[in-house]
Each structure stands twice: as C-alpha cells, then as structure tokens.
Design a protein around this motif. Structure first.
Motif, PDB file in Angstrom:
ATOM      1  N   GLU A  81       0.812  -1.212   0.000  1.00 48.83           N
ATOM      2  CA  GLU A  81       0.000   0.000   0.000  1.00 48.83           C
ATOM      3  C   GLU A  81       0.848   1.266   0.000  1.00 48.83           C
ATOM      4  O   GLU A  81       0.521   2.246  -0.683  1.00 48.83           O
ATOM      5  N   SER A  82       1.928   1.281   0.743  1.00 50.22           N
ATOM      6  CA  SER A  82       2.747   2.495   0.815  1.00 50.22           C
ATOM      7  C   SER A  82       3.359   2.837  -0.539  1.00 50.22           C
ATOM      8  O   SER A  82       3.387   4.004  -0.941  1.00 50.22           O
ATOM      9  N   LYS A  83       3.848   1.781  -1.249  1.00 51.14           N
ATOM     10  CA  LYS A  83       4.447   2.033  -2.563  1.00 51.14           C
ATOM     11  C   LYS A  83       3.398   2.441  -3.587  1.00 51.14           C
ATOM     12  O   LYS A  83       3.656   3.289  -4.449  1.00 51.14           O
ATOM     13  N   VAL A  84       2.222   1.867  -3.508  1.00 52.76           N
ATOM     14  CA  VAL A  84       1.143   2.273  -4.415  1.00 52.76           C
ATOM     15  C   VAL A  84       0.771   3.734  -4.177  1.00 52.76           C
ATOM     16  O   VAL A  84       0.535   4.506  -5.117  1.00 52.76           O
ATOM     17  N   GLU A  85       0.733   4.133  -2.919  1.00 53.21           N
ATOM     18  CA  GLU A  85       0.416   5.531  -2.604  1.00 53.21           C
ATOM     19  C   GLU A  85       1.509   6.463  -3.106  1.00 53.21           C
ATOM     20  O   GLU A  85       1.218   7.571  -3.592  1.00 53.21           O
ATOM     21  N   ASP A  86       2.779   6.031  -2.987  1.00 52.46           N
ATOM     22  CA  ASP A  86       3.874   6.866  -3.504  1.00 52.46           C
ATOM     23  C   ASP A  86       3.763   7.049  -5.013  1.00 52.46           C
ATOM     24  O   ASP A  86       3.925   8.162  -5.533  1.00 52.46           O
ATOM     25  N   MET A  87       3.499   5.948  -5.724  1.00 48.86           N
ATOM     26  CA  MET A  87       3.380   6.046  -7.182  1.00 48.86           C
ATOM     27  C   MET A  87       2.154   6.874  -7.572  1.00 48.86           C
ATOM     28  O   MET A  87       2.183   7.637  -8.547  1.00 48.86           O
ATOM     29  N   ARG A  88       1.085   6.742  -6.809  1.00 51.19           N
ATOM     30  CA  ARG A  88      -0.108   7.537  -7.087  1.00 51.19           C
ATOM     31  C   ARG A  88       0.200   9.024  -6.929  1.00 51.19           C
ATOM     32  O   ARG A  88      -0.205   9.858  -7.758  1.00 51.19           O
ATOM     33  N   ASN A  89       0.930   9.376  -5.888  1.00 54.18           N
ATOM     34  CA  ASN A  89       1.302  10.771  -5.666  1.00 54.18           C
ATOM     35  C   ASN A  89       2.203  11.287  -6.785  1.00 54.18           C
ATOM     36  O   ASN A  89       2.076  12.431  -7.234  1.00 54.18           O
ATOM     37  N   LEU A  90       3.116  10.453  -7.238  1.00 54.34           N
ATOM     38  CA  LEU A  90       3.993  10.855  -8.346  1.00 54.34           C
ATOM     39  C   LEU A  90       3.198  11.091  -9.632  1.00 54.34           C
ATOM     40  O   LEU A  90       3.431  12.066 -10.360  1.00 54.34           O
ATOM     41  N   PHE A  91       2.257  10.206  -9.926  1.00 54.54           N
ATOM     42  CA  PHE A  91       1.430  10.364 -11.127  1.00 54.54           C
ATOM     43  C   PHE A  91       0.588  11.642 -11.043  1.00 54.54           C
ATOM     44  O   PHE A  91       0.440  12.370 -12.043  1.00 54.54           O
ATOM     45  N   ILE A  92       0.026  11.921  -9.869  1.00 57.62           N
ATOM     46  CA  ILE A  92      -0.792  13.126  -9.711  1.00 57.62           C
ATOM     47  C   ILE A  92       0.056  14.380  -9.896  1.00 57.62           C
ATOM     48  O   ILE A  92      -0.364  15.349 -10.555  1.00 57.62           O
ATOM     49  N   ASN A  93       1.263  14.396  -9.368  1.00 56.60           N
ATOM     50  CA  ASN A  93       2.148  15.544  -9.540  1.00 56.60           C
ATOM     51  C   ASN A  93       2.534  15.730 -11.005  1.00 56.60           C
ATOM     52  O   ASN A  93       2.578  16.872 -11.499  1.00 56.60           O
ATOM     53  N   ALA A  94       2.835  14.622 -11.689  1.00 61.04           N
ATOM     54  CA  ALA A  94       3.177  14.722 -13.110  1.00 61.04           C
ATOM     55  C   ALA A  94       1.990  15.253 -13.909  1.00 61.04           C
ATOM     56  O   ALA A  94       2.148  16.110 -14.802  1.00 61.04           O
ATOM     57  N   HIS A  95       0.805  14.743 -13.596  1.00 63.28           N
ATOM     58  CA  HIS A  95      -0.401  15.202 -14.300  1.00 63.28           C
ATOM     59  C   HIS A  95      -0.660  16.679 -14.031  1.00 63.28           C
ATOM     60  O   HIS A  95      -1.051  17.443 -14.932  1.00 63.28           O
ATOM     61  N   HIS A  96      -0.435  17.120 -12.790  1.00 59.35           N
ATOM     62  CA  HIS A  96      -0.640  18.523 -12.459  1.00 59.35           C
ATOM     63  C   HIS A  96       0.382  19.412 -13.155  1.00 59.35           C
ATOM     64  O   HIS A  96       0.048  20.535 -13.602  1.00 59.35           O
ATOM     65  N   LEU A  97       1.608  18.960 -13.262  1.00 55.90           N
ATOM     66  CA  LEU A  97       2.614  19.733 -14.000  1.00 55.90           C
ATOM     67  C   LEU A  97       2.230  19.883 -15.469  1.00 55.90           C
ATOM     68  O   LEU A  97       2.400  20.951 -16.067  1.00 55.90           O
ATOM     69  N   LEU A  98       1.718  18.812 -16.065  1.00 57.66           N
ATOM     70  CA  LEU A  98       1.272  18.893 -17.461  1.00 57.66           C
ATOM     71  C   LEU A  98       0.116  19.875 -17.620  1.00 57.66           C
ATOM     72  O   LEU A  98       0.053  20.627 -18.594  1.00 57.66           O
ATOM     73  N   ASN A  99      -0.799  19.860 -16.654  1.00 55.84           N
ATOM     74  CA  ASN A  99      -1.913  20.802 -16.725  1.00 55.84           C
ATOM     75  C   ASN A  99      -1.450  22.242 -16.556  1.00 55.84           C
ATOM     76  O   ASN A  99      -2.031  23.163 -17.153  1.00 55.84           O
ATOM     77  N   LEU A 100      -0.402  22.464 -15.749  1.00 58.52           N
ATOM     78  CA  LEU A 100       0.150  23.806 -15.632  1.00 58.52           C
ATOM     79  C   LEU A 100       0.750  24.285 -16.941  1.00 58.52           C
ATOM     80  O   LEU A 100       0.839  25.497 -17.195  1.00 58.52           O
ATOM     81  N   TYR A 101       1.157  23.354 -17.773  1.00 64.77           N
ATOM     82  CA  TYR A 101       1.774  23.703 -19.058  1.00 64.77           C
ATOM     83  C   TYR A 101       0.732  23.949 -20.150  1.00 64.77           C
ATOM     84  O   TYR A 101       1.082  24.375 -21.243  1.00 64.77           O
ATOM     85  N   ARG A 102      -0.553  23.681 -19.862  1.00 68.77           N
ATOM     86  CA  ARG A 102      -1.595  23.811 -20.888  1.00 68.77           C
ATOM     87  C   ARG A 102      -1.736  25.229 -21.440  1.00 68.77           C
ATOM     88  O   ARG A 102      -1.890  25.396 -22.658  1.00 68.77           O
TER      89      ARG A 102
END
Length: 256
Positions: A154-175
């Motif tokens: 669970e901890s590693k899944v949460e870490d990867m989920r947080n990384l994906f959300i940050n990457a997605h948010h960075l892409l949205n900032l670039y829109r």
C-alpha cells in the motif's frame, strides 16, 4: 422464461435531444423578431433594426412561453453537475495543496529583479524528468516489495499515485503555454496560406494582363491594316471619279 423469438430491445446509442428543439421553427423566429421590432420602436415610431440585443434585454421582453426557449439563458456561474460530479466554471487550476495532496516540486519563485508581482517560470521539463525517474525507481521497489512481503504494497502504491498526480498537475500547468503556442502556429499557418493565395492571385493577374496586352496589340495591327485598306479604297475611288470627269469632258468636246 422469455420467448426466444422475441428480439431484445436495443437501446439507442445517444440520448434523444431535449424537446425544446421543436420550438425553433420559422414561425416562432418570425414572431420573436416582431416582438423585438415592437420593443425597439422609438418615440417617433420608427423601428431600430440595427439594435444589438443582449441576452439580458431579450430575457426582459414579454414573450409567450413557447418563445422563451428562443431567448438565451443566463451564463451559469459557480459550479455545475456532470454525471453527479460537481465541476467548477473557473479556469484557474487549483493547486495540489488546496486538494490536500503533497506537492513534489517547488512553487515558482518571485523574480524581484524584474517584477516582484510576476513569478519566474517553472522548469516543467526538468521536474517531469525527475518525476519520471522516481516513478521507475518506485516501480522497481514495488516489484521488490511484492516479491518479499506483498502485504506491504500500500505504501508504494500511494507513492506512485502521488507521483502520477504531480506529473499530471505539471502537465496541466503547461496547458496555457501549449494553447498559446498552438494558436501562434495556427495563425502563422493561416498567414502563410494567405500569402500563397495572394501570390497565386498576383500570378493570375499578371497572366491576364499579358493576354490583354497581346489582344490589344493584335487589335492595333488589325486596325492599322483596315486603315490602309480604307486609304487605298479612297484613292481608288478618287482616281475613278477623275477618270469619269475626264470622260465627260471628252464627250462634251466631241459634241462641239
């Protein structure tokens, strides 16, 4: 049991349109136009046909219920519901901190050397690359955890989920930057296409002018030939007149 001969009902691929489209008829549009003309009459009784009606002015008109669907509604504000989920009409992207998510990249720093109120641009590519490398590393660690103690995933899944959300948010900032660059590219393509069309029109114009000049030159040649023919015909007629007069004078001399 259901009868095998009965065909199952096939649902429609798309939902039917709302019934209000039936009110958009030519008769209703003409009736609304008459109401607008009556409302736009001045003190002298003249109809102002150039009046630009706003949505609020149209909603203030006294129109029958069947014509209310032809009046634009008010612009929605705040939030709206889509499939039971509330969506905001604001175009401002909420930050990760506002959503209660850990932000793995720094906030844009304020550039005090130029404009204190304008933040310096964030290097999206640099942090996206770091997040991508972190995702690969966390995935390898996740595979290792699954091979040793799967119950601690669970901890590693949460870490990867947080990384994906940050990457997605960075892409949205670039829109916004992407939209601006796309608009610039579209305008440049339109400008090049317009220039090509103008060049083709200039070429066609030059071809037509050359053809007209050629026809004009040929017309002048034909006119000069006709003038020469007319001049030669005049000389021949004058010579014949002189000969006829001489013949008449010779006949008169013989009578004497």
């Amino acid at each position: 049991m259901t009868d095998a001969s009965q065909q199952p009902a096939v649902p429609t691929a798309f939902a039917p349109p709302p019934p209000l489209w039936k009110h958009f008829t030519r008769e209703n549009l003409d009736e609304l136009e008459k109401i607008k003309n009556e409302a736009s009459k001045g003190e002298d009784g003249r109809i102002n046909r150039n009046k630009q009606w706003s949505s609020s002015e149209l909603r203030a008109l006294d129109v029958p219920p069947e014509l209310r669907f032809l009046v634009p509604p008010e612009i929605p504000t705040g939030q709206y519901s889509v499939f039971g989920e509330l969506q905001s009409l604001s175009t401002t992207l909420p930050s990760l901190k506002e959503q209660g998510i850990e932000q793995l990249y720094p906030e844009p720093e304020t550039d005090t050397s130029h404009d204190p109120s304008k933040p310096s641009p964030l290097n999206h590519a640099y942090y996206l690359l770091k997040i991508s490398k972190s995702l690969l590393l966390n995935f390898l660690e996740f595979v290792g955890v699954l091979s040793v103690s799967p119950e601690q995933f669970e901890s590693k899944v949460e870490d990867m989920r947080n990384l994906f959300i940050n990457a997605h948010h960075l892409l949205n900032l670039y829109r916004p930057h992407q939209a601006r660059e796309s608009l610039i590219m579209m305008m440049e393509e339109q400008l090049h296409r317009t220039k090509d069309e103008i060049e083709q029109m200039d070429k066609v114009k030059a071809d037509i002018e050359s053809v007209l000049d050629q026809l004009e030159a040929e017309g002048r040649q034909v006119g000069s030939v006709e003038q020469l023919d007319h001049a030669s015909d005049s000389k021949e007629a004058a010579r014949r007149t002189i000969e006829d007069r001489r013949l008449v004078w010779d006949l008169l001399d013989q009578e004497k």
